[in-house]
Design a protein around this motif. Structure first.
Motif, PDB file in Angstrom:
ATOM      1  N   PRO A 129     -17.919 -28.247  43.516  1.00 52.30           N
ATOM      2  CA  PRO A 129     -16.504 -28.019  43.855  1.00 52.30           C
ATOM      3  C   PRO A 129     -15.612 -29.125  43.289  1.00 52.30           C
ATOM      4  O   PRO A 129     -16.026 -30.287  43.177  1.00 52.30           O
ATOM      5  N   ASP A 130     -14.380 -28.761  42.953  1.00 56.28           N
ATOM      6  CA  ASP A 130     -13.419 -29.728  42.419  1.00 56.28           C
ATOM      7  C   ASP A 130     -13.337 -30.991  43.276  1.00 56.28           C
ATOM      8  O   ASP A 130     -13.242 -32.097  42.753  1.00 56.28           O
ATOM      9  N   SER A 182     -19.013 -20.595  47.686  1.00 49.80           N
ATOM     10  CA  SER A 182     -17.993 -20.340  48.710  1.00 49.80           C
ATOM     11  C   SER A 182     -16.730 -19.727  48.120  1.00 49.80           C
ATOM     12  O   SER A 182     -15.810 -19.389  48.854  1.00 49.80           O
ATOM     13  N   ALA A 207     -14.776 -21.380  46.006  1.00 45.91           N
ATOM     14  CA  ALA A 207     -13.873 -22.471  45.626  1.00 45.91           C
ATOM     15  C   ALA A 207     -13.997 -22.741  44.127  1.00 45.91           C
ATOM     16  O   ALA A 207     -15.053 -22.533  43.534  1.00 45.91           O
ATOM     17  N   GLU A 220     -16.886 -20.797  39.610  1.00 53.01           N
ATOM     18  CA  GLU A 220     -16.616 -20.587  41.026  1.00 53.01           C
ATOM     19  C   GLU A 220     -17.879 -20.965  41.802  1.00 53.01           C
ATOM     20  O   GLU A 220     -18.985 -20.603  41.406  1.00 53.01           O
ATOM     21  N   THR A 221     -17.696 -21.704  42.903  1.00 51.39           N
ATOM     22  CA  THR A 221     -18.839 -22.082  43.729  1.00 51.39           C
ATOM     23  C   THR A 221     -19.251 -20.899  44.608  1.00 51.39           C
ATOM     24  O   THR A 221     -18.557 -19.881  44.670  1.00 51.39           O
TER      25      THR A 221
END
Length: 131
Positions: A102-103, A77, A79, A74-75
């Motif tokens: 992030p993806d 943020s 995400a 998980e980032t």
């Protein structure tokens, strides 16, 4: 009135069509011994990423790099994203320095080295990353 090839909603930017296949050139020594500086890679955009795969991604500072997708993270943020690592940890920058990616910033999966020969199917080189 000027011709607009693609309708654009207010406040958004037009997007270029996604190319499913592309090329990337390796710079630096962060992926030795798997990849060397100057290697030309065949990449597939918007491909499914799996742990152990080599990917083309952009770090938050704008650095475009080829790295190994180690694990889902998980980032900051919240995400979903990927923890990306160098095969040669003494060289270059990876998620240990910049955090998860992030993806949306993991653009492509590396399919093969196309130069120098012999061609190498890097899916065979993909390896699971230990926990």
């Amino acid at each position: 009135m000027p011709h607009r090839p693609h309708p654009v909603s207010p406040g958004s930017r037009p997007t270029a069509p996604v190319r499913p296949i592309g090329l990337a050139r390796v710079r630096g020594e962060s992926m030795l011994p798997t990849l060397r500086p100057g290697d030309l890679l065949l990449v597939r955009y918007a491909a499914r990423v799996r742990p152990g795969a080599l990917v083309l991604a952009t770090f938050a500072d704008g650095t475009l790099a080829v790295k190994r997708a180690a694990s889902r993270r998980e980032t900051r943020s919240g995400a979903p994203g990927w923890w990306l690592e160098s095969d040669n940890p003494e060289q270059g920058v990876d998620s240990r320095h910049r955090g998860p990616v992030p993806d949306v910033d993991v653009h492509a999966v590396v399919l093969a080295r196309v130069w120098p020969r012999p061609w190498t199917d890097l899916r065979r080189v993909s390896r699971p990353v230990p926990d």
